[in-house]
Design a protein around this motif. Sequence first.
Motif, PDB file in Angstrom:
ATOM      1  N   ARG A  20       0.828  -1.521  -0.092  1.00 21.55           N
ATOM      2  CA  ARG A  20      -0.211  -0.082  -0.053  1.00 21.55           C
ATOM      3  C   ARG A  20       0.764   1.364  -0.014  1.00 21.55           C
ATOM      4  O   ARG A  20       0.421   2.150  -0.867  1.00 21.55           O
ATOM      5  N   GLY A  21       1.896   1.337   0.750  1.00 17.14           N
ATOM      6  CA  GLY A  21       2.713   2.381   0.838  1.00 17.14           C
ATOM      7  C   GLY A  21       3.615   2.376  -0.542  1.00 17.14           C
ATOM      8  O   GLY A  21       3.693   3.728  -0.898  1.00 17.14           O
ATOM      9  N   LYS A  27       1.233   6.723  -6.932  1.00 16.74           N
ATOM     10  CA  LYS A  27      -0.010   7.788  -7.045  1.00 16.74           C
ATOM     11  C   LYS A  27       0.577   9.241  -7.095  1.00 16.74           C
ATOM     12  O   LYS A  27      -0.021   9.941  -7.956  1.00 16.74           O
ATOM     13  N   GLU A  28       1.413   9.637  -6.223  1.00 15.28           N
ATOM     14  CA  GLU A  28       1.685  10.885  -5.968  1.00 15.28           C
ATOM     15  C   GLU A  28       2.712  11.214  -6.992  1.00 15.28           C
ATOM     16  O   GLU A  28       3.020  12.328  -7.326  1.00 15.28           O
ATOM     17  N   HIS A  29       3.519  10.104  -7.618  1.00 14.14           N
ATOM     18  CA  HIS A  29       4.903  10.502  -8.350  1.00 14.14           C
ATOM     19  C   HIS A  29       4.891   9.704  -9.722  1.00 14.14           C
ATOM     20  O   HIS A  29       5.837   9.961 -10.464  1.00 14.14           O
ATOM     21  N   GLY A  30       3.989   8.947  -9.828  1.00 18.98           N
ATOM     22  CA  GLY A  30       3.697   8.095 -11.096  1.00 18.98           C
ATOM     23  C   GLY A  30       3.085   8.714 -12.182  1.00 18.98           C
ATOM     24  O   GLY A  30       3.506   9.955 -12.618  1.00 18.98           O
ATOM     25  N   GLY A 237       7.105   1.244   2.723  1.00 13.59           N
ATOM     26  CA  GLY A 237       6.680   0.972   1.222  1.00 13.59           C
ATOM     27  C   GLY A 237       6.730   2.112   0.663  1.00 13.59           C
ATOM     28  O   GLY A 237       7.345   2.020  -0.628  1.00 13.59           O
ATOM     29  N   TYR A 238       6.524   3.316   1.325  1.00 13.87           N
ATOM     30  CA  TYR A 238       6.526   4.633   0.420  1.00 13.87           C
ATOM     31  C   TYR A 238       8.180   4.976   0.321  1.00 13.87           C
ATOM     32  O   TYR A 238       8.202   5.594  -0.818  1.00 13.87           O
ATOM     33  N   GLU A 239       8.882   4.596   1.109  1.00 13.78           N
ATOM     34  CA  GLU A 239      10.205   5.114   0.974  1.00 13.78           C
ATOM     35  C   GLU A 239      10.875   3.779  -0.126  1.00 13.78           C
ATOM     36  O   GLU A 239      11.819   4.264  -0.875  1.00 13.78           O
ATOM     37  N   SER A 384       3.641   8.687   6.284  1.00 16.12           N
ATOM     38  CA  SER A 384       4.390   7.663   5.504  1.00 16.12           C
ATOM     39  C   SER A 384       4.885   8.468   4.349  1.00 16.12           C
ATOM     40  O   SER A 384       5.959   7.950   3.474  1.00 16.12           O
ATOM     41  N   ARG A 385       4.581   9.764   3.921  1.00 14.31           N
ATOM     42  CA  ARG A 385       5.134  10.659   2.995  1.00 14.31           C
ATOM     43  C   ARG A 385       6.044  11.585   3.352  1.00 14.31           C
ATOM     44  O   ARG A 385       6.477  12.388   2.556  1.00 14.31           O
TER      45      ARG A 385
END
Length: 387
Positions: A20-21, A27-30, A237-239, A384-385
């Motif tokens: 999920r991360g 979603k934010e950078h793709g 996951g975000y990292e 997480s962001r």
Amino acid sequence: MLKILILIDYSSEFSRRLLRGLIQYSKEHGPWIFYRLPSYYKTLYGKEGIVEWAKEWEADAIVARWDHDGTNLLESLNIPILLQNYKERSSYFSNLTGDYFGTGEMAAQFFIKRRYRNFAFYGNKGVVWSRERAEGFRSQIEKAGGNYHYFESENLNGEEWSTSHIQLDEWLLSLPKPVGLFACDDNFALRVSQICKINNIRIPEDIALLGVDNDELICNLSDPPISSIVTDVEKGGYEAGRLIDRMSNGEIKDPFNIIIRPTRFELRKSTEKYDIANEYISQVVKFIEDNFISDINIEELTELVPLSRRNLEVKFKDEMGTSIYQFILSCRIDYFAHLLVTTERTLFDMALESGFNDCKNIARIFKKMKGCTPIEYRKKYSDSRTA
């Protein structure tokens, strides 16, 4: 648009939160394209087949749990590879790993604070995260002079498990009681809970039980529900997404470890008890934990038990290793920390809910007890962001 091949089993809550991360970052950078290769593909075509499929699909990066053997096959792809640790860490690729040693230390301090003298660890044989959690747990127990007990087994299921539980049965029955037992993860904690129920071992009276990962489904399938250490998996996951992005752009070339850290406890009924010999002090501790958000005074506590104020203060310090005031303060700060990472409310609102009459001194008290300011704590553990 990056194409990310996923070779991770998503059946566990840990893996789902990790993914999920990763997807949140995309979603934010793709946007990115994700594809998870079915697990049976390896059975049919082996690791060589997976690598060939990755080449044909033209994967830009891979996130995988991959046995140590065969990593040379991944090297031929010459793309960013992140490996989720299982048996060992990779020395060649980037690792999705964790502060396993620190998680063990955190679990030990949890039971030490509850005045336990007997401690036990139940581990998963042959995996790095279990081994290092055990080492961290044991290190703190030895410093505190506690009695440490250890048992490990394979991650067994079904018929395999039905013929291999006898040793765990015997170990749990042989442990000195009461004991604080830390399981390497929630799955292993649930196994302990099931065997305790069958053998009439009481939780938490005989065994206080703590797991890791806070898989709510697993923890609540137990009677009583299992307390667990929460880790910042989604942040990891975000990292991981950030790392893939930077490696794909050539900003990072050398392997880089992403450390998933323990953040807090999700307390349930499996750890409700303290190992307190004095029944009056046990009664007072229970009252404080149930009412710490109220204005508790010493006179109110002396009405609960047949002890004078001075006698209560002395006996409390002897049993708990801290003063009544400091214990109340600790309960409030722990609850305040919980609100910091689970809500977005203002510091003032959270301070009032935690039992503080104002928030003038809370930042100073919080930093003294937690090692950082409330804002730093929230930033570190709840977003997480965060860059």
